[in-house]
Scaffold this motif. Structure first.
Motif, PDB file in Angstrom:
ATOM      1  N   VAL A  47      94.777   1.727  -1.463  1.00  0.00           N
ATOM      2  CA  VAL A  47      94.292   1.311  -2.783  1.00  0.00           C
ATOM      3  C   VAL A  47      92.823   1.696  -2.952  1.00  0.00           C
ATOM      4  CG1 VAL A  47      93.858  -0.649  -4.297  1.00  0.00           C
ATOM      5  CG2 VAL A  47      95.949  -0.582  -2.934  1.00  0.00           C
ATOM      6  N   LEU A  48      92.018   1.478  -1.922  1.00  0.00           N
ATOM      7  CA  LEU A  48      90.609   1.862  -2.011  1.00  0.00           C
ATOM      8  C   LEU A  48      90.475   3.376  -2.200  1.00  0.00           C
ATOM      9  CD1 LEU A  48      88.946  -0.373   0.752  1.00  0.00           C
ATOM     10  CD2 LEU A  48      88.982  -0.724  -1.724  1.00  0.00           C
ATOM     11  N   GLY A  49      91.344   4.130  -1.551  1.00  0.00           N
ATOM     12  CA  GLY A  49      91.321   5.584  -1.722  1.00  0.00           C
ATOM     13  C   GLY A  49      91.605   5.992  -3.158  1.00  0.00           C
ATOM     14  N   GLU A  50      92.534   5.277  -3.787  1.00  0.00           N
ATOM     15  CA  GLU A  50      92.851   5.582  -5.184  1.00  0.00           C
ATOM     16  C   GLU A  50      91.682   5.220  -6.106  1.00  0.00           C
ATOM     17  OE1 GLU A  50      95.619   7.193  -6.329  1.00  0.00           O
ATOM     18  OE2 GLU A  50      95.880   7.470  -4.171  1.00  0.00           O
ATOM     19  N   ILE A  51      90.987   4.132  -5.809  1.00  0.00           N
ATOM     20  CA  ILE A  51      89.811   3.758  -6.600  1.00  0.00           C
ATOM     21  C   ILE A  51      88.743   4.838  -6.484  1.00  0.00           C
ATOM     22  CG2 ILE A  51      87.929   2.079  -6.848  1.00  0.00           C
ATOM     23  CD1 ILE A  51      89.874  -0.062  -5.817  1.00  0.00           C
TER      24      ILE A  51
ATOM     25  N   VAL B 115      74.151   0.091  -1.241  1.00  0.00           N
ATOM     26  CA  VAL B 115      75.104   0.978  -1.915  1.00  0.00           C
ATOM     27  C   VAL B 115      74.598   1.521  -3.244  1.00  0.00           C
ATOM     28  CG1 VAL B 115      77.053  -0.155  -0.794  1.00  0.00           C
ATOM     29  CG2 VAL B 115      76.365  -0.891  -3.080  1.00  0.00           C
ATOM     30  N   LEU B 116      73.540   0.904  -3.813  1.00  0.00           N
ATOM     31  CA  LEU B 116      73.010   1.367  -5.095  1.00  0.00           C
ATOM     32  C   LEU B 116      71.511   1.647  -5.043  1.00  0.00           C
ATOM     33  CD1 LEU B 116      74.865  -1.067  -7.545  1.00  0.00           C
ATOM     34  CD2 LEU B 116      75.290   1.387  -7.287  1.00  0.00           C
ATOM     35  N   GLY B 117      70.952   1.662  -3.858  1.00  0.00           N
ATOM     36  CA  GLY B 117      69.514   1.878  -3.708  1.00  0.00           C
ATOM     37  C   GLY B 117      69.127   3.351  -3.769  1.00  0.00           C
ATOM     38  N   LYS B 118      67.832   3.610  -3.548  1.00  0.00           N
ATOM     39  CA  LYS B 118      67.303   4.972  -3.659  1.00  0.00           C
ATOM     40  C   LYS B 118      67.912   5.915  -2.627  1.00  0.00           C
ATOM     41  CE  LYS B 118      62.872   3.605  -5.690  1.00  0.00           C
ATOM     42  NZ  LYS B 118      61.394   3.591  -5.528  1.00  0.00           N
ATOM     43  N   LYS B 119      68.147   5.425  -1.421  1.00  0.00           N
ATOM     44  CA  LYS B 119      68.762   6.276  -0.398  1.00  0.00           C
ATOM     45  C   LYS B 119      70.179   6.654  -0.797  1.00  0.00           C
ATOM     46  CE  LYS B 119      66.118   4.761   3.645  1.00  0.00           C
ATOM     47  NZ  LYS B 119      66.203   4.164   5.007  1.00  0.00           N
TER      48      LYS B 119
ATOM     49  N   LEU C 162      77.890  13.042  -4.121  1.00  0.00           N
ATOM     50  CA  LEU C 162      78.711  12.109  -4.886  1.00  0.00           C
ATOM     51  C   LEU C 162      79.891  11.538  -4.093  1.00  0.00           C
ATOM     52  CD1 LEU C 162      79.036  10.691  -7.580  1.00  0.00           C
ATOM     53  CD2 LEU C 162      80.426  12.635  -8.367  1.00  0.00           C
ATOM     54  N   PRO C 163      80.660  12.353  -3.353  1.00  0.00           N
ATOM     55  CA  PRO C 163      81.788  11.762  -2.593  1.00  0.00           C
ATOM     56  C   PRO C 163      81.320  10.712  -1.589  1.00  0.00           C
ATOM     57  CG  PRO C 163      82.044  14.138  -2.747  1.00  0.00           C
ATOM     58  CD  PRO C 163      80.660  13.835  -3.251  1.00  0.00           C
ATOM     59  N   ALA C 164      80.215  10.999  -0.897  1.00  0.00           N
ATOM     60  CA  ALA C 164      79.695  10.043   0.084  1.00  0.00           C
ATOM     61  C   ALA C 164      79.171   8.787  -0.610  1.00  0.00           C
ATOM     62  CB  ALA C 164      78.589  10.685   0.912  1.00  0.00           C
ATOM     63  N   PHE C 165      78.547   8.970  -1.772  1.00  0.00           N
ATOM     64  CA  PHE C 165      78.028   7.826  -2.523  1.00  0.00           C
ATOM     65  C   PHE C 165      79.169   6.909  -2.959  1.00  0.00           C
ATOM     66  CE2 PHE C 165      77.355   6.110  -6.832  1.00  0.00           C
ATOM     67  CZ  PHE C 165      76.339   5.205  -6.555  1.00  0.00           C
ATOM     68  N   ILE C 166      80.215   7.489  -3.522  1.00  0.00           N
ATOM     69  CA  ILE C 166      81.346   6.688  -3.994  1.00  0.00           C
ATOM     70  C   ILE C 166      82.053   6.006  -2.831  1.00  0.00           C
ATOM     71  CG2 ILE C 166      83.652   6.842  -5.032  1.00  0.00           C
ATOM     72  CD1 ILE C 166      82.490   8.813  -7.030  1.00  0.00           C
ATOM     73  N   ASP C 167      82.197   6.727  -1.723  1.00  0.00           N
ATOM     74  CA  ASP C 167      82.834   6.145  -0.538  1.00  0.00           C
ATOM     75  C   ASP C 167      82.049   4.924  -0.057  1.00  0.00           C
ATOM     76  OD1 ASP C 167      84.855   6.513   1.762  1.00  0.00           O
ATOM     77  OD2 ASP C 167      82.943   6.356   2.811  1.00  0.00           O
TER      78      ASP C 167
END
Length: 212
Positions: free
Chosen positions: A188-192, A84-88, A94-99
């Motif tokens: 709740v996850l959606g709100e985060i 979730v935090l690697g180079k890929k 951004l939306p896909a990264f946060i999801d």
């Protein structure tokens, strides 16, 4: 003189390894339920459905169980961070990264009860406190790298600030998703996710305004 937190003996068979896994899982649940100080090797053995004698074959005391559980959790969460935090992940929109970030960490906390309480509650040992601090630095560094990939001209001090806030927001709010139960967890996850998107959009707009 042997370290009192060392494993007394390594399992030689798969059955022994399964028993250690059961003991660590039971310890995580027991530490989450009553805290490290109140938990006992007897209560951990009962929850693991094994005898306390079998527990002592591997662990000399509950401090050794805590040390083993700490290392186990660190290895598991680092594997999640790699995704979730690697180079890929940094190359995702951004939306896909946060999801991916929120869902990946949320799933880890569901499957690893007691993690937040162990690492970010009251420190129960110098070993655990040091591990929690190191893990926090790793989380912030990963978030920094992801922000740097999107905002390469951002001042390093501000990048560290934004990364730290992002990490703290996720850590503070994920327990709400767990407490909400299956029926409301996704909401709740959606709100985060919306909160993080709004924050990062605001940061980006601020940087663009300064560069204009």
């Amino acid at each position: 003189m042997p370290d009192k937190t060392e494993l007394r003996r390594a399992p030689k068979q798969e059955r022994g390894q399964r028993r250690i896994t059961r003991i660590l899982t039971a310890a995580a649940l027991e530490f989450a339920r009553v805290g490290f100080e109140a938990a006992t090797t007897n209560s951990i053995a009962r929850r693991a459905k094994t005898s306390v004698g079998s527990l002592y074959q591997f662990f000399p005391n509950k401090e050794a169980i805590l040390a083993a559980l700490t290392e186990h959790y660190l290895n598991e969460i680092r594997a999640v961070h790699y995704v979730v935090l690697g180079k890929k992940a940094a190359r995702l929109l951004l939306p896909a990264f946060i999801d991916q970030l929120v869902e990946g960490l949320a799933e880890f906390h569901v499957t690893h009860p007691g993690f937040l309480g162990m690492f970010y509650g009251s420190p129960t040992s110098p070993h655990l406190a040091a591990a929690a601090e190191k893990l926090n630095r790793e989380c912030v560094a990963g978030a920094e790298a992801s922000i740097a990939a999107r905002l390469p001209t951002l001042d390093p001090l501000r990048r560290r600030l934004y990364a730290t806030i992002t990490v703290q927001v996720i850590r503070a709010l994920l327990p709400l998703a767990e407490a909400a139960g299956p029926a409301h967890r996704a909401q709740v996850l959606g709100e985060i996710k919306k909160l993080l998107m709004s924050y990062m959009d605001g940061v980006k707009a601020e940087i663009l305004a300064e560069d204009a």
